[in-house]
Design a protein around this motif. Structure first.
Motif, mmCIF file in Angstrom:
data_model
loop_
_atom_site.group_PDB
_atom_site.id
_atom_site.type_symbol
_atom_site.label_atom_id
_atom_site.label_comp_id
_atom_site.label_asym_id
_atom_site.label_seq_id
_atom_site.Cartn_x
_atom_site.Cartn_y
_atom_site.Cartn_z
ATOM 1 N N GLN A 39 0.851 -1.161 -0.026
ATOM 2 C CA GLN A 39 0.105 -0.004 -0.025
ATOM 3 C C GLN A 39 0.904 1.053 -0.021
ATOM 4 O O GLN A 39 1.588 1.422 1.180
ATOM 5 C CB GLN A 39 -0.982 -0.286 1.302
ATOM 6 N N ALA A 40 0.718 1.914 -1.078
ATOM 7 C CA ALA A 40 1.424 3.421 -1.125
ATOM 8 C C ALA A 40 0.530 4.217 -0.615
ATOM 9 O O ALA A 40 -0.678 4.304 -0.510
ATOM 10 C CB ALA A 40 1.851 3.647 -2.540
ATOM 11 N N PRO A 41 1.061 5.534 -0.022
ATOM 12 C CA PRO A 41 0.412 6.489 0.428
ATOM 13 C C PRO A 41 -0.644 7.022 -0.404
ATOM 14 O O PRO A 41 -0.399 7.287 -1.654
ATOM 15 C CB PRO A 41 1.345 7.808 0.777
ATOM 16 N N GLY A 42 -1.945 7.178 -0.043
ATOM 17 C CA GLY A 42 -3.125 7.737 -0.584
ATOM 18 C C GLY A 42 -3.481 6.506 -1.809
ATOM 19 O O GLY A 42 -4.594 7.005 -2.520
ATOM 20 N N LYS A 43 -3.006 5.298 -1.573
ATOM 21 C CA LYS A 43 -3.520 4.489 -2.502
ATOM 22 C C LYS A 43 -4.051 3.154 -1.831
ATOM 23 O O LYS A 43 -3.980 2.894 -0.604
ATOM 24 C CB LYS A 43 -2.312 3.767 -3.460
ATOM 25 N N GLU A 44 -5.126 2.276 -2.574
ATOM 26 C CA GLU A 44 -5.491 1.115 -1.899
ATOM 27 C C GLU A 44 -4.322 0.041 -1.791
ATOM 28 O O GLU A 44 -3.367 0.151 -2.258
ATOM 29 C CB GLU A 44 -6.626 0.825 -2.999
ATOM 30 N N ARG A 45 -4.746 -0.836 -0.972
ATOM 31 C CA ARG A 45 -3.813 -1.959 -0.624
ATOM 32 C C ARG A 45 -3.893 -2.964 -1.792
ATOM 33 O O ARG A 45 -5.012 -3.315 -2.300
ATOM 34 C CB ARG A 45 -4.391 -2.880 0.574
ATOM 35 N N ASP A 46 -2.678 -3.121 -2.697
ATOM 36 C CA ASP A 46 -2.950 -4.097 -3.936
ATOM 37 C C ASP A 46 -2.103 -5.326 -3.549
ATOM 38 O O ASP A 46 -1.082 -5.457 -2.853
ATOM 39 C CB ASP A 46 -2.044 -3.311 -5.061
ATOM 40 N N PHE A 47 -2.440 -6.240 -4.320
ATOM 41 C CA PHE A 47 -1.899 -7.621 -4.178
ATOM 42 C C PHE A 47 -0.855 -7.531 -4.902
ATOM 43 O O PHE A 47 -0.366 -6.998 -5.857
ATOM 44 C CB PHE A 47 -2.962 -8.863 -5.054
ATOM 45 N N VAL A 48 0.202 -8.136 -4.290
ATOM 46 C CA VAL A 48 1.686 -8.439 -5.047
ATOM 47 C C VAL A 48 2.081 -10.024 -5.483
ATOM 48 O O VAL A 48 2.199 -10.406 -6.382
ATOM 49 C CB VAL A 48 2.750 -8.141 -3.960
ATOM 50 N N ALA A 49 1.811 -10.883 -4.655
ATOM 51 C CA ALA A 49 2.075 -12.233 -4.806
ATOM 52 C C ALA A 49 1.373 -12.936 -3.780
ATOM 53 O O ALA A 49 1.171 -12.761 -2.764
ATOM 54 C CB ALA A 49 3.522 -12.557 -4.612
ATOM 55 N N ALA A 50 1.236 -14.403 -4.185
ATOM 56 C CA ALA A 50 0.445 -15.359 -3.114
ATOM 57 C C ALA A 50 1.268 -16.747 -3.331
ATOM 58 O O ALA A 50 1.697 -17.045 -4.665
ATOM 59 C CB ALA A 50 -0.844 -15.182 -3.316
ATOM 60 N N ILE A 51 1.174 -17.401 -2.521
ATOM 61 C CA ILE A 51 1.646 -19.110 -2.868
ATOM 62 C C ILE A 51 0.882 -19.723 -1.776
ATOM 63 O O ILE A 51 0.374 -19.301 -0.475
ATOM 64 C CB ILE A 51 3.077 -19.044 -1.883
ATOM 65 N N ARG A 52 0.458 -21.067 -2.246
ATOM 66 C CA ARG A 52 -0.399 -22.036 -1.504
ATOM 67 C C ARG A 52 0.601 -22.711 -0.708
ATOM 68 O O ARG A 52 1.912 -23.146 -0.916
ATOM 69 C CB ARG A 52 -0.899 -23.025 -2.574
ATOM 70 N N PHE A 68 9.845 -10.193 -8.729
ATOM 71 C CA PHE A 68 9.792 -10.619 -7.513
ATOM 72 C C PHE A 68 9.333 -12.205 -7.459
ATOM 73 O O PHE A 68 8.716 -12.565 -8.305
ATOM 74 C CB PHE A 68 8.448 -9.787 -6.913
ATOM 75 N N THR A 69 9.783 -12.720 -6.374
ATOM 76 C CA THR A 69 9.950 -14.265 -6.268
ATOM 77 C C THR A 69 9.214 -14.594 -4.821
ATOM 78 O O THR A 69 9.719 -14.040 -3.883
ATOM 79 C CB THR A 69 10.867 -15.011 -6.626
ATOM 80 N N ILE A 70 8.067 -15.173 -4.654
ATOM 81 C CA ILE A 70 7.633 -15.559 -3.385
ATOM 82 C C ILE A 70 7.761 -16.971 -3.117
ATOM 83 O O ILE A 70 7.854 -17.916 -4.120
ATOM 84 C CB ILE A 70 6.084 -15.387 -3.314
ATOM 85 N N SER A 71 8.246 -17.357 -1.896
ATOM 86 C CA SER A 71 8.534 -18.871 -1.794
ATOM 87 C C SER A 71 8.228 -18.930 0.010
ATOM 88 O O SER A 71 8.086 -18.170 0.542
ATOM 89 C CB SER A 71 10.118 -19.236 -1.983
ATOM 90 N N ARG A 72 8.347 -20.215 0.277
ATOM 91 C CA ARG A 72 7.958 -20.483 1.607
ATOM 92 C C ARG A 72 8.776 -21.645 2.187
ATOM 93 O O ARG A 72 9.313 -22.623 1.341
ATOM 94 C CB ARG A 72 6.401 -20.879 1.886
ATOM 95 N N ASP A 73 9.172 -21.718 3.523
ATOM 96 C CA ASP A 73 9.991 -22.705 4.108
ATOM 97 C C ASP A 73 8.885 -23.263 5.192
ATOM 98 O O ASP A 73 8.661 -22.410 6.512
ATOM 99 C CB ASP A 73 11.001 -22.254 4.971
ATOM 100 N N ASN A 74 7.876 -24.341 4.896
ATOM 101 C CA ASN A 74 6.994 -24.804 5.888
ATOM 102 C C ASN A 74 7.553 -25.394 7.173
ATOM 103 O O ASN A 74 6.963 -25.124 8.277
ATOM 104 C CB ASN A 74 6.345 -25.978 5.214
#
Length: 125
Positions: A39-52, A68-74
């Motif tokens: 979320q940038a100032p004065g703007k809505e919250r925007d989606f960037v990335a998601a991971i199952r 950008f790269t999304i990753s996870r360590d379960n």
């Protein structure tokens, strides 16, 4: 309940890189998906990335694909967002989110139950 704590934000020059981390605690077994929004100032919250969380499949906003790269360590209950080739327009507060909802898509903030406190990312010219 799930608690989320982000880290890794900061100031970087255009073209640089940052890696954000988000550590989850609590009822993490209920998480189906984790995501990053900004979320940038004065703007809505925007989606960037998601991971199952279990399958590991990923989704990206068009504006960050290839950078950008999304990753996870379960094992660590942690999700990461590696951000390369940063641009001034990437400047925003970045929020980590977790979802326990069974949904087809995951790009809406309404599909996430839990949120972190946010971390500031500033990209200078």
């Amino acid at each position: 309940q799930v608690q989320l704590v982000e880290s890794g934000g900061g100031l970087v020059q255009a073209g640089g890189s940052l890696r954000l981390s988000c550590a989850a605690s609590g009822r993490t077994s209920s998480m189906l998906r984790m995501g990053w929004f900004r979320q940038a100032p004065g703007k809505e919250r925007d989606f960037v990335a998601a991971i199952r969380w279990y399958a590991g499949s990923t989704y990206y906003a068009d504006s960050v694909k290839g950078r950008f790269t999304i990753s996870r360590d379960n094992a660590k209950n942690t999700v990461y967002l590696q951000m390369n080739s940063l641009k001034p327009e990437d400047t925003a507060v970045y929020y980590c989110a977790a979802s326990t909802m069974i949904t087809v898509v995951a790009v809406s903030a309404d599909e996430y139950d839990y949120w972190g406190q946010g971390t500031q990312v500033t990209v200078s010219f």
